[in-house]
Design an enzyme around this catalytic site. Structure first.
Site, PDB file in Angstrom:
ATOM      1  N   PRO A   1      25.058  40.649  31.556  1.00 33.46           N
ATOM      2  CG  PRO A   1      22.548  39.995  30.978  1.00 33.46           C
ATOM      3  CD  PRO A   1      24.460  38.730  31.531  1.00 33.46           C
ATOM      4  CD  GLU A   2      28.875  44.708  34.005  1.00 36.29           C
ATOM      5  OE1 GLU A   2      28.852  45.261  34.329  1.00 36.29           O
ATOM      6  OE2 GLU A   2      29.763  43.882  33.217  1.00 36.29           O
TER       7      GLU A   2
ATOM      8  NE  ARG B   1      34.517  38.352  35.071  1.00 30.69           N
ATOM      9  CZ  ARG B   1      33.701  39.000  35.683  1.00 30.69           C
ATOM     10  NH1 ARG B   1      33.444  39.110  37.318  1.00 30.69           N
ATOM     11  NH2 ARG B   1      32.835  39.495  34.348  1.00 30.69           N
TER      12      ARG B   1
ATOM     13  CE  LYS C   1      26.749  42.013  38.192  1.00 35.48           C
ATOM     14  NZ  LYS C   1      28.095  41.693  37.832  1.00 35.48           N
TER      15      LYS C   1
END
Length: 275
Positions: free
Chosen positions: A2-3, A265, A66
């Site tokens: 979740p961002e 990433r 976050k």
């Protein structure tokens, strides 16, 4: 993971359920969920967590980057969902399923679930006592995040994408929405940040804000349904223009979207129209 938009949506949906409610009892079913950052003393931390929360009132639900923050009448609970932690709600005091932490309120039970045990639910006298929060940069959904502020952040030789992911520079912006913002701004994620021109900085600032607002809108329609143990955000795929679309046609110029690795990433970009 979740961002910012996902956590903000959780905060907004959770407020009517828990704000003003009293925690009758806190139960830690998996001590790893409240384990200190040092990695030691999980059992002691679980006892302390339960004792400190008993009888406390949830004054406000907030967000820092976050992190989700339950501000109490004394102290606060900081939740970090990491990869796939989430919250569930039970109208009774008999929660079921893989619950790591259960907060029994006078109106029901709020459960923190994380089957992989990466997430954390921790008590602090104040949120800034957590080093990760204390080190956060500017929140991109606040008035403090201006094009001028972004220009100062971009005074770096780091690649654009890696700089945008630095939580000490911009709080809450993660892998998905940084890729989306760079695509919208037509900027190559590999480009050195200090080489971004003033007009491009304005474009990037506008793109970051627009992408986050659009993602938040998607996260709230439909809003999180905490009573459904399998709930998750729906409709986000429809707003994505580049992330996760390797090999597919760019929605702007038609060239193939490519995936590269940056800092361990995945980054998605169209290198024909992102310069």
């Amino acid at each position: 993971m979740p961002e910012l938009p996902e956590v903000e949506a959780v905060a907004q949906a959770l407020r009517p359920l828990v704000e003003g409610r009293t925690i009758r009892r806190a139960r830690v079913l998996h001590a790893i969920a409240v384990r200190p950052s040092s990695g030691r003393g999980a059992g002691r931390a679980a006892q302390d967590f339960a004792a400190r929360l008993r009888g406390r009132r949830i004054a406000r639900v907030g967000r820092r980057g976050k992190y989700l923050v339950l501000e109490l009448d004394r102290g606060c609970v900081v939740l970090h969902f990491r990869l796939d932690g989430q919250l569930v709600w039970f109208d009774s005091h008999a929660p079921s399923g893989h619950i790591c932490v259960a907060l029994e309120l006078d109106s029901g039970t709020l459960g923190f679930v994380d089957r992989r045990h990466f997430g954390r639910a921790q008590y602090f006298a104040q949120a800034d006592d957590l080093p990760g929060i204390r080190a956060l940069g500017v929140d991109p959904l606040t008035p403090e995040f201006t094009a001028k502020r972004l220009a100062k952040i971009l005074r770096s030789r780091r690649p654009l994408k890696l700089l945008l992911l630095d939580q000490a520079r911009i709080a809450g912006l993660g892998n998905i929405y940084s890729s989306e913002a760079l695509w919208r701004a037509r900027l190559d994620p590999r480009r050195r940040a200090h080489r971004v021109l003033p007009a491009e900085t304005q474009r990037l600032h506008k793109a970051i804000v627009a992408v986050l607002h659009r993602a938040l809108e998607c996260c709230l329609h439909p809003a999180p349904d905490f009573r459904d143990p399998d709930w998750w955000f729906q409709g986000l795929e429809a707003m994505l223009r580049v992330y996760g679309r390797e090999g597919k046609a760019c929605r702007r110029c038609g060239a193939a979207v490519r995936r590269i690795e940056q800092g361990g990433r995945s980054t998605y970009a169209c290198f024909r129209c992102q310069k």
